[in-house]
Structure formats: structure tokens, C-alpha cells
Design a protein around this motif. Structure first.
Motif, PDB file in Angstrom:
ATOM      1  N   ILE A   1      -6.747  11.652   4.232  1.00  0.00           N
ATOM      2  CA  ILE A   1      -5.969  12.271   3.161  1.00  0.00           C
ATOM      3  C   ILE A   1      -6.247  13.770   3.086  1.00  0.00           C
TER       4      ILE A   1
ATOM      5  N   GLY B   1       0.819  -1.214   0.000  1.00  0.00           N
ATOM      6  CA  GLY B   1       0.000   0.000   0.000  1.00  0.00           C
ATOM      7  C   GLY B   1       0.846   1.254   0.000  1.00  0.00           C
ATOM      8  N   GLU B   2       1.875   1.294   0.850  1.00  0.00           N
ATOM      9  CA  GLU B   2       2.732   2.471   0.892  1.00  0.00           C
ATOM     10  C   GLU B   2       3.563   2.589  -0.374  1.00  0.00           C
TER      11      GLU B   2
ATOM     12  N   THR C   1       2.196   6.588  -7.070  1.00  0.00           N
ATOM     13  CA  THR C   1       1.059   7.369  -7.563  1.00  0.00           C
ATOM     14  C   THR C   1       0.977   8.724  -6.863  1.00  0.00           C
ATOM     15  N   ASN C   2       0.502   8.709  -5.615  1.00  0.00           N
ATOM     16  CA  ASN C   2       0.270   9.977  -4.919  1.00  0.00           C
ATOM     17  C   ASN C   2       1.529  10.815  -4.776  1.00  0.00           C
TER      18      ASN C   2
ATOM     19  N   THR D   1      -3.683   5.192   2.069  1.00  0.00           N
ATOM     20  CA  THR D   1      -3.642   4.302   0.908  1.00  0.00           C
ATOM     21  C   THR D   1      -3.594   2.847   1.358  1.00  0.00           C
TER      22      THR D   1
ATOM     23  N   SER E   1       1.431   3.998  -2.974  1.00  0.00           N
ATOM     24  CA  SER E   1       1.254   5.429  -2.733  1.00  0.00           C
ATOM     25  C   SER E   1       2.434   6.225  -3.277  1.00  0.00           C
TER      26      SER E   1
ATOM     27  N   LEU F   1      -7.073   1.896   2.486  1.00  0.00           N
ATOM     28  CA  LEU F   1      -7.964   1.705   1.341  1.00  0.00           C
ATOM     29  C   LEU F   1      -7.685   0.367   0.650  1.00  0.00           C
ATOM     30  N   ARG F   2      -6.413   0.030   0.525  1.00  0.00           N
ATOM     31  CA  ARG F   2      -6.065  -1.243  -0.105  1.00  0.00           C
ATOM     32  C   ARG F   2      -6.598  -2.410   0.733  1.00  0.00           C
TER      33      ARG F   2
ATOM     34  N   GLN G   1      -1.095  10.299   3.694  1.00  0.00           N
ATOM     35  CA  GLN G   1      -1.515   9.726   2.417  1.00  0.00           C
ATOM     36  C   GLN G   1      -1.055   8.277   2.293  1.00  0.00           C
ATOM     37  N   ALA G   2       0.166   7.991   2.730  1.00  0.00           N
ATOM     38  CA  ALA G   2       0.666   6.619   2.670  1.00  0.00           C
ATOM     39  C   ALA G   2      -0.167   5.713   3.577  1.00  0.00           C
TER      40      ALA G   2
ATOM     41  N   SER H   1     -10.474   8.624   3.308  1.00  0.00           N
ATOM     42  CA  SER H   1     -10.528   9.818   2.457  1.00  0.00           C
ATOM     43  C   SER H   1     -10.288  11.079   3.274  1.00  0.00           C
TER      44      SER H   1
END
Length: 544
Positions: free
Chosen positions: A235, A120-121, A127-128, A202, A124, A205-206, A198-199, A232
Motif C-alpha cells: 500500500i 476484499g476489493e 473504504t480506501n 486489502t 477496499s 489482508l482479508r 490498495q485493492a 502494508s
């Protein structure tokens, strides 16, 4: 004390590292920016001359300056199109390089480090965090080039009107650069929080996406929705706080900017009234002052943006640290693997205690015992994935701790019960992009008992397996993994219940092929072995 390699790993990249590395595309994108800024300053001076001809009643001069001004603006439109093309090209190269170095850093991690961090990280980061680097670093850099050039050309144009305007511009520049300094540290701290949150979100969420079917089957859809909403907001909250601080900084800079702009416009008016410059310069002076102060105000905000971007780069190790080859290639196993007094524990819970075993080259060994007795753990120790053990593990007399994990794993193939397949063809999952002869491929298909499955697939080896092999059965996935292990011709094969999903006939075909290979050192984990099958192994070790 840290080793030389560990000190290297502690070093990280920065935004300037990538800009230096890709200076050619960065320069190519900057040139039309510089030309545009010069053209805009020139357009302001041309506008001043146009107004002057109007004041003087010079019709011919007015028409000439109108044509000249139109030509300048047409040229600026062409430069704007070139700027967008070259800037997008430069950003693409920078983003690709950033992801490439992230990938190198992931490959350089140990097995424990990678799985502790989680996919997941890592996702992130790809992408992010790359998107944030583009938003907070790459594009602001080119905006900084544009603003700096705008400021320089504005000063030069003002110099043609009167030197006092340049002095006023320098003084207001110093004032405006002092204001954002109070916001640098808060912006940097908030940037760090944004990256961390954010990490974390993510990863949550995963986890929710992976467990979606479980929640639905137990009627817990509300938990899924709440979890997505919570992640969400996790974030968005730090992003909101970052936006608030940026807005406050922008407002402070804007107030100073407005005050300075009014003072300089007043100075231009005074010069025009006093006869120190042409009356037409009043419009040009006001326009140039607006450009100058807008540029200076943006520069202050862009410098704050770079502070926010710093945490994203500090996570990336220097590429040289991730690209080390690990010295001379390790020779294939020549004699044996010896374990002496081996003990290992997971988070304080003992798994293996004072274990001493010997695996000879070319031997066929089975590890049996109840669940949780350490069979799978032992295979991971041999792979070098779990370095925190007591006792010794020696390959041909060389201690495992002295062997680079990457080279050690090139001597082995590892087949586990839960097989991972890429969402590509069966052929690609077997070869992993390498070239093999038809004979090598046919032998791997035959010895893995996969040939029969392919006969019933219209696309054969070119059948796409789906995400994580979803279009194949568990047995087919294991046969693909076995074919992959066989074709890469490793001298040591570790099998962790790798035939558990096969029917007895196919399991017998696979195991017979593995047991009859005199060059292969086989270490196989199994919960149950019949007396007949036990007799086919060099030795059976009972753990637990």
C-alpha cells in the motif's frame, strides 16, 4: 458486438457528475469560501489605508481603520466556522452518493463477476477508495474554489492600486499554469497504480485475517506478521512514489511562484517610489501578491490532484446501468424446467456432461451422487449464476439466457450448507427487513423446526446472531435459513445439503413440511438418501 446494455455498462462516472448532481450543497459550501476570499482582499486594502494614516499622522483615521479591520477579521472567523460546517455536509453527501453507486454497481454484477473480484476489493472501494476520492477530489475541489476566488479578488484589489499589477499577475499566471503540465500524466499513472495496489493489498489482508486461527494453530505466527508487513508496504510504496512526484511538482511550482512574487513586489515598490500609488500600498501590494501567487501555486497542485483521482471514478459504472429493473416481472413457474444436453466445465475441467432432466411444477426432486459430480453446480446453473454452459435450460419454454438473473432469482430460494447470517437479530435474518403477519412468521418458525430453539433463548426472535451467525450452532443457522426461505414464499426451493447440520428429528420435521407443500417445486441435493426417503420424492436423479 456489444449490446445496448453492455455499452451502457462501459460508461463510467466522473467527479463532475457528482458535483453537478449535488450542486446545491456544493454551492452552499462555496458561498462562505467566496465571502472569505473577498473579506481577505478587503482586509489587505484596509491595512493599506491604516498604514497610510500612520504615514500621514492621522490619529483619528488610524483608529477608524483599526476598528474597521477588526470588524472584517471577526466576520472572517464567523465565515470560517460556517465554511467548515457546510463543507463537511457537502463531503458527506458526496461520499454517501459514491458508496451508493458502488453498491448499485456490485448488485449489477453477475454472480461470477462479483465472486471473481472478491469481497476484499469491494471492501477496499467502500473504504480506501472513497477516502481517496475525498482526499484527491472533493476537498481539493473546494480548495480550488477558494484559491480561484482568492486569485480573482486579489486581482481586483490590485487593480485598485495600479493596472500594471494586473498585467503582471496575468503574465505570471500563464507561466505558473504551464509548469505543472509536465507532471499530469505521471500523476495519473501513479494514481492508477495506487488504486490497484490498495485493492490487492486489502484482499491479502482479508485473507490473512480470515486464516489467522489456522496460522496460529500450526505455529506460523511469523507468516501472519510477514504477510501484514508485506501488504502494508504494498500500500505504502506507490503512495510514497506519488508523494515524491507531487513534492517535485510542488517544488517546481514553488520556485516559479517565488520568482514571480519577488518581481511583482519590486513592481509595487517602483510604483510607490514613482508616486503612482500611495506609500501604504506597498504593504497591501506585497500581501495581495503573496495571496495571488499562493493561490495560483495551489491551483496547479489541485489540478494534479484531480488527475490522481480520475482512476477511482473510472471504476464506477453510470448509476442507470446498475439500476435497471429488467423489464416486466417474470411469472411464477407454470409447467416445468427442462434441461437438454447440458454440459459445464470449471477452467477446462468437465463437471456436467450431456445432462437432460425435467422438473415439473410442484414436484419434489432429489439430486444424489458422490462429491464433485456437479450437484451444487446444477443448482447454481438453475439460479443463472453460471451462464457459460452448453446445451439448454428452459423455464416454461423460455431459454435461461433470455431471462434476467435478478428476476429469475426472485422465483427461487436457495439454501446452501454454509449458511450466511447478518450480524443482526434472528427476526431480521428471517424477514430481511420485510413486513410479515404473525401467522406467516409462526408458520415459518414451525415448518423450519426453529420454534423449539427460540424457546430456549431469552431474547427469542430478537436474539442477535453475531458476526456470520457465530452465536448459533450450525443446525440453528440452517433452521434460520430455512425459515427465511419459507417465509418469502418462493415457488421454487433449491436446497444444497440444507439439512445436513440438523439432527434426524428436526431434519424430518423440515423435510416433511417441504415435501407436503403442493405449490412448492423442491430440488434437494443430498449425498445419502435411504430407500424410505427416496420414496417420498417425485423423482431421484443420480448424477456422476
Amino acid at each position: 458486438m456489444k449490446t445496448k446494455n453492455e455499452r451502457k455498462e462501459a460508461q463510467t462516472v466522473s467527479m463532475s457528475y457528482y458535483l453537478k448532481k449535488f450542486w446545491r450543497p456544493a454551492l452552499a459550501a462555496s458561498l462562505p469560501l467566496l465571502a472569505m476570499c473577498g473579506g481577505q482582499a478587503g482586509a489587505s486594502l484596509a491595512t493599506a489605508q491604516l498604514f497610510q494614516t500612520v504615514f500621514e499622522g492621522d490619529m483619528e483615521g488610524m483608529l477608524w481603520w483599526m476598528v474597521a479591520l477588526s470588524g472584517i477579521w471577526l466576520g472572517l472567523m464567523g465565515l470560517s466556522a460556517a465554511k467548515e460546517l457546510l463543507l463537511s455536509r457537502a463531503v458527506r453527501k458526496l461520499n454517501n452518493a459514491l458508496r451508493g453507486d458502488m453498491a448499485a454497481g456490485l448488485l449489477h454484477m453477475t454472480h461470477q463477476e462479483y465472486h471473481r473480484e472478491g469481497t476484499g476489493e469491494a471492501l477496499s472501494r467502500f473504504t480506501n477508495e472513497v477516502n481517496q476520492a475525498e482526499t484527491l477530489a472533493w476537498r481539493p475541489f473546494f480548495q480550488l474554489v477558494e484559491m480561484a476566488a482568492t486569485a480573482v479578488f486579489s486581482v481586483l484589489a490590485l487593480l485598485t492600486i495600479h493596472w500594471s499589477l494586473v498585467l503582471a499577475a496575468v503574465l505570471t499566471t500563464l507561466l505558473m499554469l504551464l509548469v505543472p503540465q509536465r507532471f499530469n500524466r505521471p500523476m495519473e499513472r501513479l494514481g492508477e497504480v495506487c488504486a490497484k495496489e490498495q485493492a490487492s493489498a486489502t484482499g491479502k489482508l482479508r485473507d490473512l485475517l480470515s486464516g489467522r486461527d489456522v496460522l496460529r494453530s500450526f505455529g506460523r505466527e511469523a507468516r501472519f506478521s510477514r504477510g501484514v508487513g508485506s501488504a502494508s508496504d504494498q500500500i505504502e510504496k506507490p503512495r510514497f512514489r506519488l508523494a515524491c512526484v507531487k513534492g517535485l511538482a510542488g517544488a517546481a511550482v514553488g520556485c516559479v511562484n517565488l520568482l514571480c512574487q519577488v518581481l511583482i513586489i519590486g513592481l509595487v515598490g517602483f510604483l510607490a517610489i514613482g508616486g503612482y500609488t500611495q506609500a501604504g500600498s506597498l504593504a497591501a501590494g506585497g500581501n495581495l501578491c503573496g495571496m495571488l501567487h499562493s493561490a495560483l501555486g495551489n491551483i496547479a497542485g489541485l489540478l494534479l490532484s484531480f488527475s490522481s483521482a480520475r482512476p477511482y471514478f473510472e471504476k464506477i459504472p453510470l448509476p442507470s446501468a446498475g439500476g435497471e429493473a429488467g423489464g416486466q416481472p417474470m411469472p411464477p413457474l407454470g409447467q416445468d424446467i427442462v434441461l437438454e444436453g447440458l454440459s459445464f466445465q470449471y477452467e477446462g475441467k468437465p463437471v456436467l456432461r450431456d445432462l437432460s432432466l425435467r422438473f415439473s411444477r410442484g414436484g419434489k426432486y432429489a439430486l444424489t451422487g458422490p462429491s464433485g459430480c456437479g450437484k451444487s453446480t446444477l443448482l447454481k446453473l438453475l439460479l443463472g449464476w453460471l451462464p457459460d454452459y452448453q446445451g439448454s435450460v428452459r423455464f416454461d419454454g423460455r431459454d435461461l439466457h433470455g431471462l434476467p438473473p435478478e428476476q429469475l432469482q426472485r422465483q427461487m430460494s436457495y439454501i446452501e450448507q454454509n449458511v450466511f447470517l447478518f450480524n443482526t437479530s434472528i427476526r431480521d435474518n428471517i424477514t430481511l427487513g420485510e413486513e410479515f403477519t404473525p401467522e406467516q412468521l409462526d408458520r415459518a418458525l414451525r415448518d423450519s423446526a426453529l420454534a423449539g430453539d427460540l424457546a430456549g433463548m431469552p431474547a427469542g426472535l430478537d436474539t442477535v446472531v453475531g458476526e456470520e451467525g457465530s452465536s448459533l450452532s450450525g443446525g440453528q443457522k440452517q433452521r434460520v435459513a430455512i425459515a427465511r426461505a419459507l417465509i418469502h414464499d418462493r415457488s421454487i426451493l433449491l436446497v444444497d445439503e440444507g439439512t445436513s447440520a440438523l439432527d434426524q428429528q428436526n431434519a424430518d420435521i423440515v423435510e416433511k413440511s417441504l415435501l407436503q407443500n403442493p405449490e412448492l417445486t423442491l430440488i434437494l441435493v443430498s449425498h445419502h438418501l435411504t430407500e424410505e426417503r427416496k420414496g417420498q420424492f417425485t423423482q431421484v436423479f443420480q448424477l456422476g
